[in-house]
Design an enzyme around this catalytic site. Sequence first.
Site, PDB file in Angstrom:
ATOM      1  N   ASP A 137      19.018 -12.448 -18.318  1.00 42.69           N
ATOM      2  CA  ASP A 137      18.449 -11.477 -17.389  1.00 42.69           C
ATOM      3  C   ASP A 137      17.312 -10.760 -18.125  1.00 42.69           C
ATOM      4  O   ASP A 137      16.212 -11.291 -18.235  1.00 42.69           O
ATOM      5  CB  ASP A 137      19.595 -10.554 -16.961  1.00 42.69           C
ATOM      6  CG  ASP A 137      19.222  -9.567 -15.878  1.00 42.69           C
ATOM      7  OD1 ASP A 137      18.391  -9.883 -15.036  1.00 42.69           O
ATOM      8  OD2 ASP A 137      19.790  -8.451 -15.881  1.00 42.69           O
ATOM      9  N   LYS A 146      32.815 -12.999 -20.804  1.00 40.24           N
ATOM     10  CA  LYS A 146      33.682 -13.954 -20.140  1.00 40.24           C
ATOM     11  C   LYS A 146      32.855 -14.905 -19.294  1.00 40.24           C
ATOM     12  O   LYS A 146      33.296 -15.985 -18.930  1.00 40.24           O
ATOM     13  CB  LYS A 146      34.659 -13.209 -19.220  1.00 40.24           C
ATOM     14  CG  LYS A 146      35.545 -12.221 -19.931  1.00 40.24           C
ATOM     15  CD  LYS A 146      36.302 -11.337 -18.902  1.00 40.24           C
ATOM     16  CE  LYS A 146      37.085 -10.282 -19.662  1.00 40.24           C
ATOM     17  NZ  LYS A 146      37.511  -9.198 -18.766  1.00 40.24           N
TER      18      LYS A 146
HETATM   19  P1  IMP Z   1      20.665  -9.274 -20.367  1.00 39.57           P
HETATM   20  O1  IMP Z   1      20.947  -8.701 -21.711  1.00 39.57           O
HETATM   21  O2  IMP Z   1      19.964  -8.294 -19.466  1.00 39.57           O
HETATM   22  O3  IMP Z   1      19.935 -10.602 -20.407  1.00 39.57           O
HETATM   23  O4  IMP Z   1      22.059  -9.405 -19.647  1.00 39.57           O
HETATM   24  C1  IMP Z   1      22.790 -10.523 -19.666  1.00 39.57           C
HETATM   25  C2  IMP Z   1      24.172 -10.232 -19.136  1.00 39.57           C
HETATM   26  O5  IMP Z   1      24.149  -9.325 -18.016  1.00 39.57           O
HETATM   27  C3  IMP Z   1      24.756 -11.502 -18.601  1.00 39.57           C
HETATM   28  O6  IMP Z   1      25.400 -12.236 -19.614  1.00 39.57           O
HETATM   29  C4  IMP Z   1      25.696 -11.002 -17.531  1.00 39.57           C
HETATM   30  O7  IMP Z   1      26.932 -10.658 -18.094  1.00 39.57           O
HETATM   31  C5  IMP Z   1      25.024  -9.754 -17.003  1.00 39.57           C
HETATM   32  N1  IMP Z   1      24.240 -10.074 -15.786  1.00 39.57           N
HETATM   33  C6  IMP Z   1      22.903 -10.109 -15.666  1.00 39.57           C
HETATM   34  N2  IMP Z   1      22.526 -10.436 -14.413  1.00 39.57           N
HETATM   35  C7  IMP Z   1      23.669 -10.633 -13.721  1.00 39.57           C
HETATM   36  C8  IMP Z   1      23.950 -11.025 -12.362  1.00 39.57           C
HETATM   37  O8  IMP Z   1      23.072 -11.278 -11.518  1.00 39.57           O
HETATM   38  N3  IMP Z   1      25.270 -11.110 -12.031  1.00 39.57           N
HETATM   39  C9  IMP Z   1      26.277 -10.877 -12.907  1.00 39.57           C
HETATM   40  N4  IMP Z   1      26.054 -10.520 -14.195  1.00 39.57           N
HETATM   41  C10 IMP Z   1      24.767 -10.400 -14.593  1.00 39.57           C
END
Ligand code: IMP
Length: 174
Positions: free
Chosen positions: A101, A41
């Site tokens: 992230d 979302k």
């Molecule tokens: P990744 O696979 O670790 O890159 O995670 C990405 C997803 O984690 C994002 O699309 C967010 O939904 C969630 N996410 C990562 N960091 C944050 C944050 O600081 N706040 C809120 N959601 C986060």
Amino acid sequence: MTEKIKVLLSEGEVDAKIQQIGEQISKDYAGKQVHLVCVLKGGSFFMCELAKRITVPVSLDFMSVSSYGSETKSSGVVRIVKDLDEPLKGKNVIVIEDIVDSGRTLSYLLEMLKDRGPESLRLCTLLDKPDRRVVDVNVDYTGFQIPDEFVVGYGLDYDQKYRNLPYIGIVEFE
Ligand code: IMP
Ligand code: MG
């Protein structure tokens, strides 16, 4: 546990940046049509604001993935909860994300979308936390690089709260 939100990027800063990205995309895709794919979302607020500022023809689609893990860390195991309505074949696709992230979610997603035969495939994210990267992901359009803090607002949530904040804030747990 209660939490406080400290402003990191004001509404004005975020809006100005989205305007810039919209202008850049409009230039880069001059004479073409772009197909924006929103990752639900979190990406929804950003995508709507961005789409309004793109001057070439735009179509939209949505998908939802869930990555198993705790509230503040993704595990790298990704499941499609809602797939796209339209095929990507021959389209100039830009995936719109709230934040990159670890990069795990995006690297999985981009590989999957590439297999569907788009004409081109790019990634646009409002926020990037480069210090946290575990998997290499090529980001084509980035709003802001931010430090390793858990942030909310502009679509990003903590425990499904705060998505509606019109700015980006850091969550401080007390
Ligand atoms: P990744 O696979 O670790 O890159 O995670 C990405 C997803 O984690 C994002 O699309 C967010 O939904 C969630 N996410 C990562 N960091 C944050 C944050 O600081 N706040 C809120 N959601 C986060
Ligand atoms: Mg997301």
